[in-house]
Motif scaffolding. Structure first.
Motif, PDB file in Angstrom:
ATOM      1  N   ASP A   1       0.977  -0.632   0.196  1.00 19.26           N
ATOM      2  CA  ASP A   1      -0.077  -0.133  -0.545  1.00 19.26           C
ATOM      3  C   ASP A   1       1.088   1.645  -0.022  1.00 19.26           C
ATOM      4  O   ASP A   1       0.361   2.661  -0.265  1.00 19.26           O
ATOM      5  N   ASN A   2       1.982   0.899   0.323  1.00 22.31           N
ATOM      6  CA  ASN A   2       3.290   2.569   0.402  1.00 22.31           C
ATOM      7  C   ASN A   2       3.541   2.340  -1.321  1.00 22.31           C
ATOM      8  O   ASN A   2       3.416   1.051  -1.737  1.00 22.31           O
ATOM      9  N   ALA A   3       3.538   3.962  -1.706  1.00 19.28           N
ATOM     10  CA  ALA A   3       3.880   4.335  -2.413  1.00 19.28           C
ATOM     11  C   ALA A   3       4.746   3.681  -3.527  1.00 19.28           C
ATOM     12  O   ALA A   3       4.872   3.652  -4.273  1.00 19.28           O
ATOM     13  N   ASP A   4       6.080   3.928  -2.916  1.00 17.33           N
ATOM     14  CA  ASP A   4       7.350   3.689  -3.224  1.00 17.33           C
ATOM     15  C   ASP A   4       7.275   1.614  -3.442  1.00 17.33           C
ATOM     16  O   ASP A   4       8.540   1.928  -4.030  1.00 17.33           O
ATOM     17  N   ILE A   5       6.183   1.303  -2.939  1.00 15.51           N
ATOM     18  CA  ILE A   5       6.682  -0.451  -3.186  1.00 15.51           C
ATOM     19  C   ILE A   5       5.125  -1.211  -3.348  1.00 15.51           C
ATOM     20  O   ILE A   5       5.695  -2.182  -3.949  1.00 15.51           O
ATOM     21  N   ALA A   6       4.673  -0.299  -4.321  1.00 13.80           N
ATOM     22  CA  ALA A   6       3.154  -0.744  -4.622  1.00 13.80           C
ATOM     23  C   ALA A   6       3.226  -1.471  -5.942  1.00 13.80           C
ATOM     24  O   ALA A   6       2.907  -1.107  -6.985  1.00 13.80           O
ATOM     25  N   ARG A   7       4.596  -1.938  -6.379  1.00 13.00           N
ATOM     26  CA  ARG A   7       4.235  -2.932  -8.421  1.00 13.00           C
ATOM     27  C   ARG A   7       5.177  -4.349  -7.158  1.00 13.00           C
ATOM     28  O   ARG A   7       5.684  -4.166  -5.685  1.00 13.00           O
ATOM     29  N   PRO A   8       5.405  -5.054  -8.297  1.00 11.62           N
ATOM     30  CA  PRO A   8       6.137  -6.236  -7.851  1.00 11.62           C
ATOM     31  C   PRO A   8       7.462  -6.370  -7.525  1.00 11.62           C
ATOM     32  O   PRO A   8       8.492  -4.912  -7.996  1.00 11.62           O
ATOM     33  N   ALA A   9       8.320  -7.461  -6.937  1.00 11.98           N
ATOM     34  CA  ALA A   9       9.602  -6.724  -6.565  1.00 11.98           C
ATOM     35  C   ALA A   9      10.074  -8.172  -6.784  1.00 11.98           C
ATOM     36  O   ALA A   9       9.334  -9.278  -6.749  1.00 11.98           O
ATOM     37  N   ALA A  10      11.150  -8.625  -6.913  1.00 12.77           N
ATOM     38  CA  ALA A  10      11.779  -9.544  -6.924  1.00 12.77           C
ATOM     39  C   ALA A  10      13.243 -10.163  -5.976  1.00 12.77           C
ATOM     40  O   ALA A  10      13.676  -8.621  -5.600  1.00 12.77           O
ATOM     41  N   LEU A  11      13.687 -11.143  -5.815  1.00 11.83           N
ATOM     42  CA  LEU A  11      14.530 -11.724  -4.972  1.00 11.83           C
ATOM     43  C   LEU A  11      15.016 -12.124  -5.452  1.00 11.83           C
ATOM     44  O   LEU A  11      14.647 -13.575  -6.327  1.00 11.83           O
ATOM     45  N   VAL A  12      16.411 -12.730  -5.714  1.00 13.09           N
ATOM     46  CA  VAL A  12      17.492 -13.420  -7.093  1.00 13.09           C
ATOM     47  C   VAL A  12      18.549 -14.129  -6.642  1.00 13.09           C
ATOM     48  O   VAL A  12      19.303 -13.152  -5.737  1.00 13.09           O
ATOM     49  N   ALA A  13      18.722 -14.977  -6.391  1.00 10.79           N
ATOM     50  CA  ALA A  13      20.363 -15.637  -6.564  1.00 10.79           C
ATOM     51  C   ALA A  13      20.749 -15.997  -7.043  1.00 10.79           C
ATOM     52  O   ALA A  13      19.873 -16.801  -8.410  1.00 10.79           O
TER      53      ALA A  13
END
Length: 298
Positions: free
Chosen positions: A218-230
């Motif tokens: 709900d925070n505007a700065d992370i209101a989209r998909p994120a990814a963690l990668v190895a």
């Protein structure tokens, strides 16, 4: 390392073939007297990332191409949707045809597909699909009905019909587009986490990874998909970002992409969701500038 007990000609399971490094027994047929070793979990953890990657690639290649696996006519799979690459590897290893089953607890088995050849599912006869609107969210919702069901069942997946105008005696084909809770709407466009994770699996720069929506989206700065990668050896976070930009609409490109040594998983290989979100929050806080200092000052 420690010695591993085996019996000539014995088969103990398939998980070691398709998921190297899993805690289940490795499938193997010993054609002659050989000396086998088991690599313990503690031994694996002590290795650096590059060595682990080379080890798994070599072991999986050896198992899938060199061992004399018993031929079978059919392989049935009924878990989470299977990737076409893994389906092809299983068919080659066992010289058999793999069929994947789709269903749910409320309705049982519903459809089947030949995963190595097609993404489309074929609905079983006497089953019917229709859709309405979920009044609580205003989103389309698919329902399954059949004579043996006391009432229609609301499905948890979004689907796309391939032959909506079929004749009554023709089978119905459809494709899965993702779980209802995994559907994304950004800038008036629709996507799904299922599609994004499928794209990530094709990225040579990623050894392991997951695309997800952060819990505090709900925070505007992370209101989209994120990814963690190895990352694979020699790869960079930027290479992953560039790969996504060549594959999908830029609005669905995961941001941010954080690099970690390992993706938190349960013993069965599924993502450990609480640990995943905790790790994401930890990495996010590490990237945030100290109070009074902007990101450009770092």
């Amino acid at each position: 390392f420690r010695k591993m007990i085996y019996h000539v000609g014995s088969v103990t399971g398939i998980q070691g073939l398709v998921d190297p490094g899993s805690p289940r027994p490795v499938t193997m047929i010993a054609e002659d007297e050989v000396e086998l070793i088991e690599i313990t979990q503690a031994g694996i953890i002590s290795l650096d990332d590059k060595t682990q990657l080379l080890l798994w690639k070599n072991i999986s290649s050896l198992l899938l191409s060199k061992l004399a696996l018993p031929p079978v006519q059919k392989i049935l799979c009924a878990t989470a949707p299977l990737g076409s690459g893994l389906a092809e590897a299983a068919e080659q290893a066992f010289s058999g045809h793999l069929l994947e089953i789709y269903g749910c607890s409320e309705a049982g088995s519903m459809a089947i597909r030949s995963t190595a050849q097609s993404k489309q599912w074929q609905l079983f006869p006497q089953l019917h699909l229709d859709h309405d609107v979920d009044q609580s969210h205003g989103e389309p919702r698919w329902r399954l009905s059949a004579e043996h069901l006391p009432e229609s069942i609301a499905l948890q997946d979004q689907i796309a019909l391939m032959n909506r105008s079929r004749q009554s005696d023709q089978p119905l084909y459809f494709e899965l587009q993702g779980r209802n809770e995994d559907m994304l709407k950004i800038a008036g466009k629709r996507g799904s986490l299922l599609e994004l994770n499928s794209i990530m699996q094709r990225c040579d720069s990623v050894r392991d990874g997951v695309v997800f929506v952060p819990q505090h989206a709900d925070n505007a700065d992370i209101a989209r998909p994120a990814a963690l990668v190895a990352l694979a050896p020699g790869s960079t976070e930027g290479a992953v970002a560039r790969f996504f930009r060549t594959q999908i609409d830029p609005v669905f490109c995961p941001r941010p992409i954080y690099v970690t040594r390992n993706i938190p998983r349960q013993a069965n290989g599924k993502i450990d969701q609480p640990a995943l979100h905790a790790l994401f929050q930890q990495l996010r806080e590490e990237r945030m500038p100290p109070p009074g200092q902007s990101g450009a000052d770092r």
